[in-house]
Design a protein around this motif. Structure first.
Motif, PDB file in Angstrom:
ATOM      1  N   TYR A  64      49.097  55.186  68.867  1.00 52.52           N
ATOM      2  CA  TYR A  64      48.900  53.736  70.089  1.00 52.52           C
ATOM      3  C   TYR A  64      48.876  52.241  69.924  1.00 52.52           C
ATOM      4  N   ASP A  65      49.693  50.994  69.410  1.00 49.56           N
ATOM      5  CA  ASP A  65      48.767  50.676  69.926  1.00 49.56           C
ATOM      6  C   ASP A  65      48.303  49.775  71.264  1.00 49.56           C
ATOM      7  N   PRO A  66      47.163  49.581  71.285  1.00 52.64           N
ATOM      8  CA  PRO A  66      46.849  49.326  72.537  1.00 52.64           C
ATOM      9  C   PRO A  66      47.081  47.939  73.222  1.00 52.64           C
TER      10      PRO A  66
ATOM     11  N   HIS B  15      58.540  57.458  70.855  1.00 45.11           N
ATOM     12  CA  HIS B  15      58.100  58.424  70.640  1.00 45.11           C
ATOM     13  C   HIS B  15      59.719  58.726  70.056  1.00 45.11           C
ATOM     14  N   VAL B  16      59.173  58.562  68.451  1.00 40.56           N
ATOM     15  CA  VAL B  16      60.299  58.697  67.409  1.00 40.56           C
ATOM     16  C   VAL B  16      60.631  59.913  66.976  1.00 40.56           C
TER      17      VAL B  16
ATOM     18  N   SER C  55      55.068  48.650  69.960  1.00 32.85           N
ATOM     19  CA  SER C  55      55.404  47.322  69.554  1.00 32.85           C
ATOM     20  C   SER C  55      56.437  46.688  70.987  1.00 32.85           C
ATOM     21  N   PHE C  56      56.840  47.285  71.917  1.00 32.24           N
ATOM     22  CA  PHE C  56      57.277  47.028  73.390  1.00 32.24           C
ATOM     23  C   PHE C  56      56.714  46.755  74.479  1.00 32.24           C
TER      24      PHE C  56
ATOM     25  N   TYR D 221      46.786  54.309  76.366  1.00 30.76           N
ATOM     26  CA  TYR D 221      45.855  53.429  76.202  1.00 30.76           C
ATOM     27  C   TYR D 221      46.517  51.869  76.360  1.00 30.76           C
ATOM     28  N   TYR D 222      46.831  51.334  77.472  1.00 30.03           N
ATOM     29  CA  TYR D 222      47.228  50.042  77.733  1.00 30.03           C
ATOM     30  C   TYR D 222      46.050  49.680  79.386  1.00 30.03           C
ATOM     31  N   ALA D 223      45.831  48.450  79.193  1.00 33.64           N
ATOM     32  CA  ALA D 223      44.623  48.328  80.009  1.00 33.64           C
ATOM     33  C   ALA D 223      45.942  47.827  81.244  1.00 33.64           C
TER      34      ALA D 223
END
Length: 93
Positions: free
Chosen positions: A25-27, A34-35, A51-52, A74-76
């Motif tokens: 995951y990119d925070p 999810h592919v 990346s969205f 994991y995004y704040a």
């Protein structure tokens, strides 16, 4: 002499046996796609593309694919955005 060799062998075995999966995951982005893939000879697999900036943006990209869009765990979300950086102008001569 036998003890150091056995110790090094045991340590090497632990490193080989350890799961070395990277963070998926990119925070920095709030939405992940999810592919799912069936794959051919190499077998199936799956991955996350974080990346969205919105669910509709992700859904447009996922359209026609075996994929789903979810919020990035994991995004704040509650964290305030960082203040903009001030650019310092270089002195002109």
């Amino acid at each position: 002499m036998r003890l150091p060799i056995l110790t090094l062998t045991a340590i090497a075995t632990l490193f080989v046996a350890a799961d070395a999966s990277a963070q998926t995951y990119d925070p920095r982005y709030p939405v992940c796609m999810h592919v799912y893939s069936l794959g051919g000879r190499g077998g199936g697999g799956e991955f996350f593309d974080c990346s969205f900036t919105s669910i509709p943006q992700c859904q447009a990209t996922a359209s026609g694919r075996s994929a789903s869009c979810d919020l990035n765990p994991y995004y704040a979300f509650d964290e305030p955005p960082p203040p903009p950086r001030k650019r310092h102008k270089k002195p002109q001569h």
